[in-house]
Write an enzyme that holds these catalytic residues in place. Structure first.
Site, PDB file in Angstrom:
ATOM      1  N   SER A 146       0.779  -1.322   0.054  1.00  0.00           N
ATOM      2  CA  SER A 146       0.066   0.058  -0.074  1.00  0.00           C
ATOM      3  C   SER A 146       0.898   1.383   0.068  1.00  0.00           C
ATOM      4  O   SER A 146       1.956   1.294   0.488  1.00  0.00           O
ATOM      5  CB  SER A 146      -0.766  -0.038   1.309  1.00  0.00           C
ATOM      6  OG  SER A 146      -1.505   1.241   1.135  1.00  0.00           O
ATOM      7  N   TYR A 161      -2.323  -0.303  10.499  1.00  0.00           N
ATOM      8  CA  TYR A 161      -2.376  -0.814   9.047  1.00  0.00           C
ATOM      9  C   TYR A 161      -1.150  -0.439   8.083  1.00  0.00           C
ATOM     10  O   TYR A 161      -0.375  -1.254   7.365  1.00  0.00           O
ATOM     11  CB  TYR A 161      -3.524  -0.099   8.400  1.00  0.00           C
ATOM     12  CG  TYR A 161      -3.704  -0.211   7.120  1.00  0.00           C
ATOM     13  CD1 TYR A 161      -4.258  -1.532   6.708  1.00  0.00           C
ATOM     14  CD2 TYR A 161      -3.309   0.745   5.826  1.00  0.00           C
ATOM     15  CE1 TYR A 161      -4.468  -1.720   5.065  1.00  0.00           C
ATOM     16  CE2 TYR A 161      -3.727   0.489   4.820  1.00  0.00           C
ATOM     17  CZ  TYR A 161      -4.072  -0.741   4.229  1.00  0.00           C
ATOM     18  OH  TYR A 161      -4.087  -0.976   2.759  1.00  0.00           O
ATOM     19  N   LYS A 165       1.455  -3.092   5.860  1.00  0.00           N
ATOM     20  CA  LYS A 165       1.736  -3.080   4.680  1.00  0.00           C
ATOM     21  C   LYS A 165       3.319  -2.736   4.519  1.00  0.00           C
ATOM     22  O   LYS A 165       3.726  -3.030   3.548  1.00  0.00           O
ATOM     23  CB  LYS A 165       0.879  -1.920   4.002  1.00  0.00           C
ATOM     24  CG  LYS A 165      -0.433  -2.163   3.957  1.00  0.00           C
ATOM     25  CD  LYS A 165      -0.510  -3.508   3.324  1.00  0.00           C
ATOM     26  CE  LYS A 165      -2.378  -3.876   3.085  1.00  0.00           C
ATOM     27  NZ  LYS A 165      -2.372  -5.042   2.173  1.00  0.00           N
TER      28      LYS A 165
END
Length: 254
Positions: A146, A161, A165
């Site tokens: 990401s 998060y 990633k």
């Protein structure tokens, strides 16, 4: 253009029931690959249509990548149904949480790690083992990272998060190095802001996100599709251990 063709190859996409995963499955099918999908949701009507539209074989398996038992069972059934054939694997299943760093709980972080890191890692591992066992000649594993592994996400509290990633992007070249001797390439894709079910909960932030991109819009899943097809195909045969950022320029102008 023949180097972009995936005719005669078999692909597996996790998280392929919707969002970017569904777009990746569709793109691979449009390029000629048979496609199997793992997801925890019920089969998407859009996915079932891919088989008819692209004249390829498809299959859907309800699999929870955070559960080793579920993942193993899914691979076992997939191997049986597709005669152990596997050329392309795209571990795309992932989740996010909008929670402040100071409020994040251990269990919440564990959920993200179980899906975004462990689920992805072992999906790639099982896929590599299947490719090696069958002497796959065009093996390509495409990890989904990401933009959040490069920059903080505007107006979102998603430190966990971002960390998961970042782990995906960091493991990519290391896995690529180990699988080179088997002729398997490993790359990753880092999407930016994409209009999916995951980002729908943050619709009030979209206008702000648009201002961060060079072209002043957020992506549709189909905008990320081409990078996946490219990395799966022989057109990228000299690429391995690389991350392809498809973010509308956010990481270049932030």
């Amino acid at each position: 253009m023949d180097r972009f063709s995936l005719k005669g190859r078999t692909a597996l996409v996790t998280g392929g029931g919707r969002g970017c995963g569904l777009a990746f499955a569709r793109g691979l099918a449009e390029a000629g690959a048979d496609v199997a999908v793992f997801d925890v949701i019920e089969q998407s009507p859009d996915f079932s249509a891919i088989e008819k539209e692209c004249n390829v074989r498809t299959a859907y398996y309800k699999v929870d990548v955070s559960s080793q038992d579920s993942l193993k069972a899914g691979f076992a059934q997939f191997q049986k149904d597709f005669d152990n054939k596997l050329d392309i694997c795209v571990p795309c299943a992932g989740i996010n949480r909008h929670t402040r760093f100071l409020d994040f709980t251990y269990d919440e972080h564990h959920d993200l790690l179980s899906i975004n890191v462990l689920g992805l890692y072992f999906t790639a591992q099982y896929a590599a083992k299947q490719m090696i066992a069958n002497g796959t000649r065009h093996g390509s594993i495409i990890l989904v990272a990401s933009m959040a592994s490069y920059v903080a996400v505007r107006d979102q509290n998603c430190s966990a998060y971002c960390g998961t990633k970042g782990a995906v992007r960091a493991m990519c070249p290391a896995i690529a190095k180990e699988l080179t001797e088997y002729g398997i390439r490993v790359n990753s894709i880092s999407p930016g802001y994409v209009n999916t079910e995951m980002t729908a909960a943050f619709s009030h932030l979209v206008e702000g996100w648009k201002t961060e991109t060079i072209n002043k819009r957020i992506a549709e899943p189909e905008d990320i599709m081409g990078a996946c097809v490219f990395l799966a195909s022989d057109a990228s045969s000299y690429m391995t251990g690389q991350d392809v950022v498809v973010d509308g320029g956010v990481t270049r102008i932030s």
